[in-house]
Design an enzyme around this catalytic site. Structure first.
Site, short mmCIF file in Angstrom:
data_model
loop_
_atom_site.label_atom_id
_atom_site.label_comp_id
_atom_site.label_asym_id
_atom_site.label_seq_id
_atom_site.Cartn_x
_atom_site.Cartn_y
_atom_site.Cartn_z
N GLU A 1 36.20 39.68 37.17
CA GLU A 1 36.36 41.45 37.71
C GLU A 1 36.54 42.32 36.61
O GLU A 1 36.35 43.56 37.68
CB GLU A 1 37.57 41.71 39.12
CG GLU A 1 37.17 40.32 40.21
CD GLU A 1 35.91 40.35 40.82
OE1 GLU A 1 34.61 41.13 40.76
OE2 GLU A 1 36.12 38.97 41.37
N ASP B 1 26.44 40.46 36.32
CA ASP B 1 26.35 39.38 36.85
C ASP B 1 24.19 38.93 36.54
O ASP B 1 23.48 39.19 36.92
CB ASP B 1 25.87 39.37 38.31
CG ASP B 1 28.15 39.93 39.07
OD1 ASP B 1 28.40 39.83 37.75
OD2 ASP B 1 27.60 40.55 39.95
#
Length: 518
Positions: free
Chosen positions: A181, A320
């Site tokens: 994260e 991502d």
């Protein structure tokens, strides 16, 4: 220089449900993203291209791509995809026939790719890309914990074991990582340096938007590279990103007879029942348009930032990996065309390691608490909505460390202790950042809480047996829970730091402390 960074991650899904959340998520991502993206990189490498992008693979995803159960399940899933396409191609209406023919070709190609390159797992595929020098590999800690909230002993252990896991799979220890994260708190840079990590990713706001160069963090030699949001959001923005273009395949619309996706986006406010059929030619034209737009966006940004800082600038776009194919069907096509178009436009492309080596590093920065989540702070993983998980994590970690210390204090540490190993596995699985993220985003929140509590239960069950002196029972429980998941066989609790070192990170005063030594 332009650097493209992709972060590949899914939580551990094997043997934890299939649909709507579970292994289906893994197989869809594998088919739509991991197969085509690695194929793109092989093709470009075969043309003599190298150092194309920086690819992060988390240990928990790597474990699934090598897992025999997952490999068998993936092969079955691809075969089922082909069967569904075949059935659609045999339907009487032209729309289903065209969709079925298109999907049958795609499924057949995916099966051939999987059987040729992936039958021994993902590690040979990724090691080949590393050996070809087509990518820089980024590693990460085991099980993807949100590191700023993690006990320093477990954080140091998770990182060192994650790097060791990478070496075991690829005979390559990453020097760069994508921290889960992009979570950071002061002191972590010392832990990174102790572990041999030389650079890591943060989100752009962590550097106050000045992402034109990497920055050494505080008093360390570890460099933080920031995601350029102006460039990255050109691709992936909920309001204006490329994947929302009308011509692209709609992710959310299914044909319920076949399970295939027949529609294009058509319009952001168009109901699924009213969406137009997918047209590959229209989509291909949109891909070309968006490749050209992105090249010009990078060119303009490089000129702007170079002029602002008075020297050649770096632009880092980061996403991502699963965006390319799983969420955005045309993503792999766009990626391949982009990586051809950039050098043709005179734009130098490299990895983060290239950027560091070639001097795209500025003055040190006093990096503060940050993440790439909502608000760019920790609210997703530490907010009121997940207060119960924060408390659960704290209790589980304390129980695990206390019990493991007890086990090590009473046993011969020259021998591996499978009970201690399994307690660490379950503790790490409990504190995975995915569960809090899924709850905060209301994305399969019930599944996420169930997973966190299942691993917490396993840890407590083993720890209670140890506390009661029931060694045989503890061994049986540890073996049973290990068989249920079977991940990270190399994890060894003897490598857990015996205690927090004098310079360890103090969660009560994070601005005046550093990370513990692995």
């Amino acid at each position: 220089m332009f650097a493209l960074v992709l972060h590949s991650h899914l939580p551990w899904l094997a043997n934890h449900g299939r649909w709507p959340v579970g292994e289906e998520w893994l197989y869809q991502s594998w088919a739509a993203t991991y197969l085509p993206v690695t194929s793109v990189l092989r093709r470009l490498s075969d043309e003599g291209r190298s150092n194309l992008l920086t690819l992060g693979i988390t240990p928990v995803l790597a474990a699934q791509l090598d897992d025999p159960h997952c490999l068998s399940g993936m092969h079955h899933w691809l075969g089922n995809w082909q069967i569904r396409a075949h059935e659609a191609a045999g339907m009487p209406d032209a729309a289903h026939r065209d969709l079925g023919a298109h999907e049958h070709r795609a499924a057949s190609a995916a099966l051939a790719d999987f059987e040729t390159h992936w039958r021994h797992g993902g590690s040979p595929v990724l090691r080949d890309l590393i050996d070809r020098q087509v990518i820089e590999l980024l590693g990460g800690p085991l099980a993807h914990p949100f590191q700023p909230l993690l006990d320093p002993r477990l954080r140091a252990f998770s990182l060192s074991e994650g790097l060791a896991d990478a070496y075991a799979r690829w005979r390559h220890t990453p020097t760069g990582i994508w921290g889960p994260e992009c979570g950071y708190t002061p002191g972590m840079e010392a832990g990174y340096q102790n572990a041999g990590v030389t650079h890591f990713m943060v989100d752009g706001p962590a550097l106050r938007g000045d992402t034109s160069l990497g920055r050494p963090v505080r008093d360390s030699d570890v460099v933080a590279f920031g995601r350029d949001l102006q460039v990255s959001y050109r691709v992936w923005s909920p309001k204006s990103g490329y994947p929302g273009h009308a011509a692209y395949r709609d992710f959310h619309t299914y044909d319920h007879e076949t399970g295939l996706k027949p529609a294009r986006v058509t319009g952001r406010t168009v109901d699924s029942t009213d969406k137009a059929p997918y047209d590959p030619e229209l989509a291909a034209a949109a891909v070309d348009k968006h490749v050209a737009d992105f090249v010009e966006t990078i060119r303009a940004r490089l000129r702007e930032e170079s002029g602002r800082i008075g020297r050649d600038a770096l632009v880092v776009a980061a996403f991502d990996t699963e965006l390319f194919g799983h969420w955005w069907y045309e993503g792999p096509q766009w990626l391949e065309k982009l990586l051809r178009a950039l050098p043709e436009a005179g734009i130098r492309v490299g990895t983060l390691a290239d950027a560091k080596k070639q001097g795209f590093v500025g003055e040190p920065v006093q990096l503060e608490d940050s993440s790439w989540g909502s608000g760019k702070d920790w609210r997703v993983w530490a907010g009121d909505q997940v207060a119960d998980l924060v408390q659960l994590n704290s209790e589980v970690v304390a129980t695990a460390l206390e019990t493991i210390d007890k086990v090590h204090g009473e046993s011969d540490t020259r021998l591996r202790n499978r009970v201690a190993d399994q307690m660490l596995r379950e503790a790490l699985m409990t504190v995975s950042s995915d569960w809090a993220f899924m709850v905060s985003k209301d994305s399969a929140a019930e599944y996420a809480r169930e997973r966190a509590h299942k691993h917490a239960h396993a840890l407590r069950e083993i720890a209670e047996a140890v506390a009661a002196g029931k060694d045989t029972r503890a061994e049986q429980l540890a073996a049973g829970w290990n068989n249920a998941d079977g991940l990270f066989p190399g994890l060894d609790a003897r490598r857990l730091p015996a205690h927090a070192q004098p310079n360890s990170f103090d969660r009560t005063n994070p601005t005046e402390s550093t990370e513990s030594t692995p």
